[in-house]
Design a protein around this motif. Structure first.
Motif, PDB file in Angstrom:
ATOM      1  N   PHE A 131       0.851  -1.220  -0.059  1.00  0.00           N
ATOM      2  CA  PHE A 131       0.065  -0.058   0.136  1.00  0.00           C
ATOM      3  C   PHE A 131       0.804   1.396  -0.001  1.00  0.00           C
ATOM      4  O   PHE A 131       0.577   2.221  -0.629  1.00  0.00           O
ATOM      5  CB  PHE A 131      -1.072   0.060   1.302  1.00  0.00           C
ATOM      6  CG  PHE A 131      -1.826   1.128   1.350  1.00  0.00           C
ATOM      7  CD1 PHE A 131      -2.869   1.149   0.452  1.00  0.00           C
ATOM      8  CD2 PHE A 131      -1.642   2.246   1.968  1.00  0.00           C
ATOM      9  CE1 PHE A 131      -3.906   2.004   0.527  1.00  0.00           C
ATOM     10  CE2 PHE A 131      -2.429   3.273   2.010  1.00  0.00           C
ATOM     11  CZ  PHE A 131      -3.716   3.139   1.358  1.00  0.00           C
ATOM     12  N   PHE A 132       1.983   1.093   0.655  1.00  0.00           N
ATOM     13  CA  PHE A 132       2.973   2.580   0.817  1.00  0.00           C
ATOM     14  C   PHE A 132       3.934   2.561  -0.282  1.00  0.00           C
ATOM     15  O   PHE A 132       4.554   3.511  -0.282  1.00  0.00           O
ATOM     16  CB  PHE A 132       3.249   2.600   2.356  1.00  0.00           C
ATOM     17  CG  PHE A 132       2.251   2.902   3.189  1.00  0.00           C
ATOM     18  CD1 PHE A 132       1.703   4.282   3.412  1.00  0.00           C
ATOM     19  CD2 PHE A 132       1.844   2.051   4.100  1.00  0.00           C
ATOM     20  CE1 PHE A 132       0.939   4.685   3.982  1.00  0.00           C
ATOM     21  CE2 PHE A 132       0.533   2.589   5.112  1.00  0.00           C
ATOM     22  CZ  PHE A 132       0.251   3.982   5.060  1.00  0.00           C
ATOM     23  N   THR A 133       4.144   1.537  -1.049  1.00  0.00           N
ATOM     24  CA  THR A 133       5.223   1.616  -1.736  1.00  0.00           C
ATOM     25  C   THR A 133       4.912   1.588  -3.329  1.00  0.00           C
ATOM     26  O   THR A 133       3.557   1.079  -3.688  1.00  0.00           O
ATOM     27  CB  THR A 133       6.365   0.628  -1.644  1.00  0.00           C
ATOM     28  OG1 THR A 133       5.571  -0.845  -1.609  1.00  0.00           O
ATOM     29  CG2 THR A 133       7.150   0.713  -0.371  1.00  0.00           C
ATOM     30  N   VAL A 134       5.815   1.652  -4.157  1.00  0.00           N
ATOM     31  CA  VAL A 134       5.365   1.778  -5.724  1.00  0.00           C
ATOM     32  C   VAL A 134       5.103   0.473  -6.034  1.00  0.00           C
ATOM     33  O   VAL A 134       5.772  -0.576  -5.855  1.00  0.00           O
ATOM     34  CB  VAL A 134       6.463   2.435  -6.386  1.00  0.00           C
ATOM     35  CG1 VAL A 134       6.212   2.424  -7.922  1.00  0.00           C
ATOM     36  CG2 VAL A 134       6.806   4.008  -5.977  1.00  0.00           C
ATOM     37  N   LYS A 135       4.038   0.113  -6.965  1.00  0.00           N
ATOM     38  CA  LYS A 135       3.838  -1.297  -7.271  1.00  0.00           C
ATOM     39  C   LYS A 135       4.327  -1.642  -8.712  1.00  0.00           C
ATOM     40  O   LYS A 135       4.418  -2.765  -9.231  1.00  0.00           O
ATOM     41  CB  LYS A 135       2.192  -1.465  -7.007  1.00  0.00           C
ATOM     42  CG  LYS A 135       1.846  -1.628  -5.736  1.00  0.00           C
ATOM     43  CD  LYS A 135       0.442  -1.761  -5.278  1.00  0.00           C
ATOM     44  CE  LYS A 135      -0.383  -0.367  -5.577  1.00  0.00           C
ATOM     45  NZ  LYS A 135       0.025   0.473  -4.478  1.00  0.00           N
ATOM     46  N   THR A 136       4.167  -0.680  -9.495  1.00  0.00           N
ATOM     47  CA  THR A 136       4.415  -0.896 -10.870  1.00  0.00           C
ATOM     48  C   THR A 136       5.920  -1.121 -11.308  1.00  0.00           C
ATOM     49  O   THR A 136       6.699  -0.526 -10.196  1.00  0.00           O
ATOM     50  CB  THR A 136       3.915   0.101 -11.923  1.00  0.00           C
ATOM     51  OG1 THR A 136       4.323   1.559 -11.386  1.00  0.00           O
ATOM     52  CG2 THR A 136       2.354   0.275 -11.964  1.00  0.00           C
ATOM     53  N   PRO A 137       6.199  -1.558 -12.460  1.00  0.00           N
ATOM     54  CA  PRO A 137       7.848  -1.861 -12.482  1.00  0.00           C
ATOM     55  C   PRO A 137       8.529  -0.476 -12.543  1.00  0.00           C
ATOM     56  O   PRO A 137       7.796   0.445 -12.815  1.00  0.00           O
ATOM     57  CB  PRO A 137       7.910  -2.408 -13.746  1.00  0.00           C
ATOM     58  CG  PRO A 137       6.456  -2.926 -14.249  1.00  0.00           C
ATOM     59  CD  PRO A 137       5.537  -2.246 -13.327  1.00  0.00           C
TER      60      PRO A 137
END
Lengths: 198, 159
Positions: free
Chosen positions: A19-25
């Motif tokens: 939830f708190f970090t970037v998910k896409t490559p």
């Protein structure tokens, strides 16, 4: 769904982390992305085909550093169309998979430049004739009024009117267009792309 | 560094509010900014939010080559942005005018003549990934320890 299961679902460390970090490559460009052209290391012959085909003003320059000619792309002017990569006969520039695709398709560019003079507007001042870099190379003694004793020059003033003698010598630099006070001279750059038959 | 400053740094890193201003662009760069909002790039997961209101913004994204109508309005808009603030120009037009920079033009590039530009993204148009990394890079440099840098600047002027 009870309140307890709801809370335990959202208190999972993996869920909180995602939830708190970037998910896409990460922000990387694909290998086929047509980026600003870069040098391949092959020898540039200073034919200026890349500069003549460039559609955006001031985007490419061919400059000499330590005795070696090399094209230089000016970021902020370049629109990354990739024409210079395709037009170069030596393959000096590369950008994405453009050079590989050009080789695969057998793409060949031929350049043709023709000078058109509007005789109604031309007053025979000779600005274009003296400014033309091809003229100056052939006849350094060219007169201030654009007259020349040599008939090997590209253009010269004859009987008060500008005359094109050798159209095939034109390199398409458009210096004559910039110096003409009346807008009487026009250089037409004609590029033909030929694809080899397989 | 105080705890308050650390907290401010952490919050500002994840909450960058962006306002985009079109000063006469062809909409190509605006579409690339819109692509940043779409799920493929998803600008909000980096903590960048779009507010088209300069009074709420931290970073202003300028596209276009300064048409004559914007000459007085863009510096005025820049004054309304609360500190700390930054400008990121998108595309070739704010740098050079690109294809619009022809004889008889109605634009007056570069934008840096009118407002201080932190980062410029070249390209016609640039990739969304380039835009996002430029915003993140500019925000990191400008907003980290902002109060400390301001104090240092004031101390320097007194000497």
């Amino acid at each position: 769904m009870t309140l307890f299961s709801y809370i335990s679902e959202f208190l999972r460390p993996s869920w909180i982390k995602s939830f708190f970090t970037v998910k896409t490559p990460p922000l990387v460009s694909p290998p086929y992305f047509r980026d600003f052209p870069t040098l391949t290391g092959k020898e540039c012959t200073h034919c200026l085909n890349c500069k003549m085909i460039c559609p955006s003003p001031g985007a490419i320059d061919v400059i000499q550093t330590a005795g070696v000619w090399n094209p230089r792309i000016i970021q902020g002017h370049c629109v990354r169309c990739g024409y210079c990569v395709e037009a170069c006969p030596e393959g000096v520039l590369t950008s994405g998979d453009l050079l590989a695709r050009k080789k695969e398709q057998g793409l060949l560019f031929t350049h043709e430049y023709s000078i058109k003079i509007d005789t109604g507007k031309c007053m025979g001042c000779g600005n274009c004739t003296t400014a033309c870099p091809v003229n100056r190379e052939i006849d350094p003694q060219i007169g201030a009024g654009g007259t020349s004793f040599s008939d090997q020059v590209l253009i010269r003033v004859e009987h008060g009117k500008n005359t094109v003698l050798h159209n095939e010598l034109c390199k398409g630099c458009k210096t004559c267009m910039e110096t003409c006070p009346n807008g009487a001279i026009h250089v037409i750059r004609k590029v033909t792309a030929v694809q080899e038959a397989k | 560094m105080t705890v308050l400053q650390k907290l401010k740094n952490a919050v500002r890193k994840r909450s960058i509010h962006v306002c985009y201003v079109n000063t006469g662009s062809c909409n190509g760069c605006d579409i690339e900014i819109l692509a940043c909002l779409a799920p493929k790039y998803d600008i909000e997961q980096y903590g960048i939010y779009v507010h088209n209101n300069p009074r709420e913004a931290d970073v202003i994204l300028v596209t276009g080559g300064m048409s004559t109508q914007w000459l007085d309005k863009l510096p005025d808009l820049w004054d309304r942005v609360p500190e700390p603030k930054a400008v990121v120009t998108i595309g070739n037009c704010p740098i050079s005018g690109c294809v619009f920079n022809r004889p008889g033009k109605l634009i007056d590039p570069p934008v840096s003549k009118y407002i201080p530009v932190t980062a410029a993204v070249p390209g016609c148009p640039p990739r969304p990934s380039e835009i996002i990394s430029a915003i993140l890079g500019a925000a990191d440099i400008l907003f980290k320890d902002y109060e400390i840098h301001q104090k240092e600047k004031k101390g320097g002027s007194h000497k």
